[in-house]
Design a protein around this motif. Structure first.
Motif, mmCIF file in Angstrom:
data_model
loop_
_atom_site.group_PDB
_atom_site.id
_atom_site.type_symbol
_atom_site.label_atom_id
_atom_site.label_comp_id
_atom_site.label_asym_id
_atom_site.label_seq_id
_atom_site.Cartn_x
_atom_site.Cartn_y
_atom_site.Cartn_z
ATOM 1 N N TYR A 97 0.847 -1.195 0.000
ATOM 2 C CA TYR A 97 0.000 0.000 0.000
ATOM 3 C C TYR A 97 0.883 1.246 0.000
ATOM 4 O O TYR A 97 1.850 1.349 0.738
ATOM 5 N N SER A 99 -0.931 4.489 -0.231
ATOM 6 C CA SER A 99 -1.810 5.376 0.519
ATOM 7 C C SER A 99 -3.231 4.867 0.341
ATOM 8 O O SER A 99 -3.537 4.202 -0.648
ATOM 9 N N ASP A 100 -4.100 5.148 1.299
ATOM 10 C CA ASP A 100 -5.492 4.741 1.134
ATOM 11 C C ASP A 100 -6.435 5.786 1.711
ATOM 12 O O ASP A 100 -6.096 6.507 2.635
ATOM 13 N N ARG A 101 -7.606 5.844 1.103
ATOM 14 C CA ARG A 101 -8.681 6.742 1.549
ATOM 15 C C ARG A 101 -9.978 5.936 1.576
ATOM 16 O O ARG A 101 -10.569 5.683 0.541
ATOM 17 N N THR A 142 1.971 11.024 -1.306
ATOM 18 C CA THR A 142 1.579 11.014 0.097
ATOM 19 C C THR A 142 0.059 11.126 0.196
ATOM 20 O O THR A 142 -0.635 11.314 -0.808
ATOM 21 N N ASP A 143 -0.452 11.025 1.413
ATOM 22 C CA ASP A 143 -1.908 11.126 1.611
ATOM 23 C C ASP A 143 -2.447 12.492 1.180
ATOM 24 O O ASP A 143 -3.630 12.613 0.846
#
Length: 288
Positions: A97, A99-101, A142-143
Motif C-alpha cells: 500500500y 496510501s489509502d482513503r 503522500t496522503d
C-alpha cells in the motif's frame, strides 16, 4: 514401526500434500484472480516454497516408501534450482500500500525486474479491484497528494519525482462521473489553471465520453479517444523539435493522416481541457 515414527510419517505425508496444494493454489491465484488485500498468493507461495527446503531434513529417520524418498529428493533439487525464479515471482506478486482513503487504495507491486507502478483500486472483500485510468511509475505520493469525491465519482492525484510533477484526474465511478459532467468539467478546468505553470504532465479523463486530454510541459497537447492507447488521435504541438518547421509555427497532427497541418503560433491559443476537447471535435467535423 513405533508410534512416534507412525505419527512423524503421517505428518510428513500431510506436509507433502500441503506443499503441493499451496503451490498449486498460489499459481492459480496469481494467474486467474484479482489483487489480494492480504497478500494471500505471496504468503501461500512463500510457505509452499519454504516447505521444499524443510521436508527432506524432517524426513530423516522416518521409514519411507521408495516413491516418497525420490519425491523428497527431487523436490529439494527443484526448490534449490528455483531459488532465483521464486525470488522474482514472490517480489512481483507482493502488494504494498502507498496510501489509502476509505475503500480506495493506491498500491504497487513489481519487484527488481519490473519498474514499480502505482495503481488505483477499490477494496472489495478480500480483493482490490483495479480502476483502469491511473497507472504510473512509482513516484513519491503522500496522503495529501490525492483526493476522492464519491458524489461526483472523481479522483485527482498529484505525483512528484525530483523536479518532475504530474497531475491526473479520472473517474472512480463511471456512471457518477458522467452524470456529474458539468461539475467535473468545472473541476478539471480549475485544476488545469491551478497547476498548468508548475506541472510537467497533466492527464485528464473527460466525463462526457471518457476521452483523455494530456498536456506535456508546455510543448504539446494530446487527445486520446477511448480506444486509443499508445498514440493520440490528435496532437497539438506548440513547440516542435523538427528543424524544418519554423519557430513561429505550430502543427496539428492526426493519427490517421500522413500530413501535418501548419498554423501560425499565435493562431491557436493554449486552452483548458474542455476547450481542447471542443476544438478538436469541431476540427474533425470540418476535416474532409
Amino acid at each position: 514401526m513405533a508410534m512416534s515414527d507412525s505419527i512423524r510419517h503421517k505428518v510428513l505425508l500431510w506436509l507433502v500434500w500441503t506443499q503441493i496444494a499451496l503451490i498449486a493454489s498460489a499459481v492459480f491465484m496469481i494467474e486467474h484472480t484479482h489483487v489480494w488485500r492480504l497478500n494471500v498468493p505471496f504468503w501461500t507461495l512463500l510457505i509452499g516454497y519454504i516447505l521444499g527446503f524443510v521436508l527432506s531434513p524432517l524426513s530423516r529417520g522416518v521409514e519411507k516408501s521408495k516413491l516418497l524418498k525420490w519425491w523428497l529428493k527431487i523436490d529439494l533439487v527443484i526448490t534449490i534450482l528455483m531459488f532465483i525464479p521464486a525470488y522474482y515471482t514472490l517480489s512481483a506478486c507482493y502488494v504494498k500500500y502507498v496510501s489509502d482513503r476509505g475503500k480506495y487504495v493506491l498500491y504497487h507491486r513489481g519487484g527488481p525486474a519490473v519498474v514499480p507502478a502505482v495503481s488505483l483500486g477499490v477494496k472489495s472483500g478480500l480483493f482490490i479491484d483495479e480502476l483502469r485510468y491511473i497507472h504510473l511509475d512509482y513516484w513519491r505520493i503522500t496522503d495529501k497528494d490525492w483526493e476522492i469525491d464519491d458524489k461526483t465519482g472523481c479522483c485527482w492525484l498529484k505525483s512528484m519525482y525530483n523536479t518532475d510533477t504530474r497531475l491526473y484526474v479520472c473517474p472512480i465511478d463511471s456512471a457518477q462521473y458522467s452524470a456529474n459532467a458539468v461539475l467535473n468539467c468545472r473541476r478539471i478546468d480549475s485544476l488545469y489553471y491551478l497547476y498548468a505553470k508548475r506541472t510537467d504532465v497533466m492527464d485528464f479523463v473527460m466525463p462526457n465520453d471518457f476521452s483523455r486530454v494530456v498536456y506535456k510541459d508546455s510543448a504539446s497537447v494530446s487527445y486520446f479517444k477511448t480506444d486509443d492507447y499508445w498514440y493520440p488521435s490528435v496532437e497539438i504541438i506548440y513547440t516542435s523539435k523538427d528543424r524544418n518547421i519554423s519557430p513561429d509555427s505550430m502543427i496539428i497532427r492526426f493519427k490517421d493522416s500522413t500530413q501535418d497541418r501548419d498554423y501560425h503560433k499565435d493562431s491557436i491559443t493554449r486552452m483548458p481541457p474542455t476547450q481542447v476537447q471542443k476544438f478538436i471535435t469541431q476540427l474533425k467535423e470540418c476535416t474532409p
